[in-house]
Design a protein around this motif. Structure first.
Motif, PDB file in Angstrom:
ATOM      1  N   ASN A   1      -1.310   4.619   4.395  1.00 16.10           N
ATOM      2  CA  ASN A   1      -2.039   3.928   5.455  1.00 16.10           C
ATOM      3  C   ASN A   1      -3.397   4.556   5.750  1.00 16.10           C
TER       4      ASN A   1
ATOM      5  N   VAL B   1      -7.218   1.444   1.760  1.00 16.86           N
ATOM      6  CA  VAL B   1      -5.805   1.718   1.501  1.00 16.86           C
ATOM      7  C   VAL B   1      -5.246   0.824   0.407  1.00 16.86           C
TER       8      VAL B   1
ATOM      9  N   GLY C   1       1.975   9.197   2.526  1.00 18.98           N
ATOM     10  CA  GLY C   1       2.469   7.841   2.677  1.00 18.98           C
ATOM     11  C   GLY C   1       3.834   7.688   2.047  1.00 18.98           C
TER      12      GLY C   1
ATOM     13  N   ASN D   1       0.831  -1.206   0.000  1.00 19.88           N
ATOM     14  CA  ASN D   1       0.000   0.000   0.000  1.00 19.88           C
ATOM     15  C   ASN D   1       0.861   1.249   0.000  1.00 19.88           C
TER      16      ASN D   1
END
Length: 353
Positions: free
Chosen positions: A36, A66, A44, A33
């Motif tokens: 988060n 996510v 991120g 991902n």
């Protein structure tokens, strides 16, 4: 930047020296991902933000999360960003990084065109999903697409998007088909390079890609507007006549954003001298081609496409200035080699004997 919900896009038929502002090949990020959280409030990986929404209730979409934006392997030790679209009638995904306004403000004053190029893999094009994917250049408010493109998951058809005023219609964000049915369709399960640009002075919006060697244009309607943000996007694609009930995915890679005074989309004629210092030899070649440069520019990746835009070979590299590429498995003919470096990208024509 607050994301504003873009209304349905209506479809209409259409037929200096570059400064590299941003490059991204995602190879330095971790598989998984990209963020988060999904509200776009906290950055991120790689300082990228994710905004993912199911849409305003009532909505049939339920898969915002996510996992909608992930770093994935694309083979040959290369990575890209995968977006997953909504699985119902509403919803959207935006992935972006802050900082473009400062980079744009520091450009050479004569470079009034912003250009975006990115590789996109549309998948098989047999999905039942109505999702659309692509990249947009936004204004500061986030409500005007200065230039953008989308690709339909179900058909792989490519569209130009621009804040504009088609004849007989009010100003808004519109999607333009690029050829008579079935339109310009990107090759299945391969990466194709697509370029879009916006001239802040003339408001001319241009798109180039497979099947669009000379490009297609439309005049935008966003006056005195500087670009403020570049987003990877995904939308539901739902319509009353063709409701969406499934999600799809697409992968994008090798993003380049430039400021330039003349059109240089998918071309190497107006790149900085550092980029044009690349040499490719021998050319024509039988088995191996060597890419070298005298400026210690680091080669990140190469992608070779045939004249129909199909990617036939891809390789990625780490901290090298000279690379050798084996083309012995290619058929005789003319190909376009895109070289992505830490200073930008350039395309060279190569001939296989």
């Amino acid at each position: 930047m607050k994301k504003l919900l873009l209304l349905s896009l209506f479809i209409f038929p259409l037929f200096s020296n570059a400064q590299v502002l941003i490059t991204e090949n995602f190879n330095s990020l971790n598989v998984g991902n990209i963020s988060n959280e999904i509200t776009g409030a906290v950055a991120g990986q790689g300082s990228y933000y994710l905004f993912s929404s199911n849409g305003t209730p009532p909505t049939t979409t339920s898969n915002a999360g996510v996992s909608n934006a992930q770093i994935v392997s694309t083979g040959n030790a290369s990575q890209g960003i995968l977006l997953e679209g909504p699985n119902g009638d509403l919803g959207s995904r935006f992935v972006w990084k802050d900082g473009l306004p400062a980079l744009w403000s520091s450009r050479t004053s004569m470079n009034q065109i912003i250009e975006l190029e990115v590789d996109i893999n549309p998948g098989a094009g047999t999905s039942t999903s109505r999702n659309t994917f692509g990249a947009y250049i936004f204004n500061a408010a986030g409500d005007k697409v200065l230039a953008g493109f989308t690709v339909r998951a179900a058909t792989r058809e490519l569209f130009l998007v621009a804040y504009s005023t088609p004849t007989g219609n009010p100003v808004g964000n519109y999607s333009y088909s690029l050829a008579a049915a079935p339109g310009i369709q990107l090759p299945a399960n391969t990466f194709s390079r697509v370029g879009i640009s916006y001239n802040v002075t003339t408001r001319l919006v241009t798109i180039k890609g497979p099947g669009l060697a000379t490009g297609a244009t439309v005049t935008g309607s966003a006056t005195a507007t500087d670009p403020a943000e570049v987003d990877f996007i995904a939308f539901s694609g739902n319509t009353t006549a063709a409701p969406n009930s499934a999600s799809a995915t697409m992968v994008m890679d090798n993003l380049t954003i430039k400021a330039t005074g003349t059109d240089s989309l998918l071309d190497n004629t107006t790149f900085d001298n550092v980029i044009t210092s690349f040499s490719v030899s021998p050319n024509p070649a039988n088995d191996f081609i060597t890419i070298s440069n005298s400026e210690n520019v680091l080669v990140n990746a190469i992608s070779i496409s045939d004249l129909n835009g199909r990617v036939v070979k891809q390789n990625s590299f780490t901290d090298v200035t000279n690379v050798q590429v084996n083309i012995s498995d290619l058929s005789s003919g003319v190909y376009m080699m895109n070289i992505t470096s830490d200073k930008g990208s350039v395309t060279k024509k190569i001939i296989k004997n």
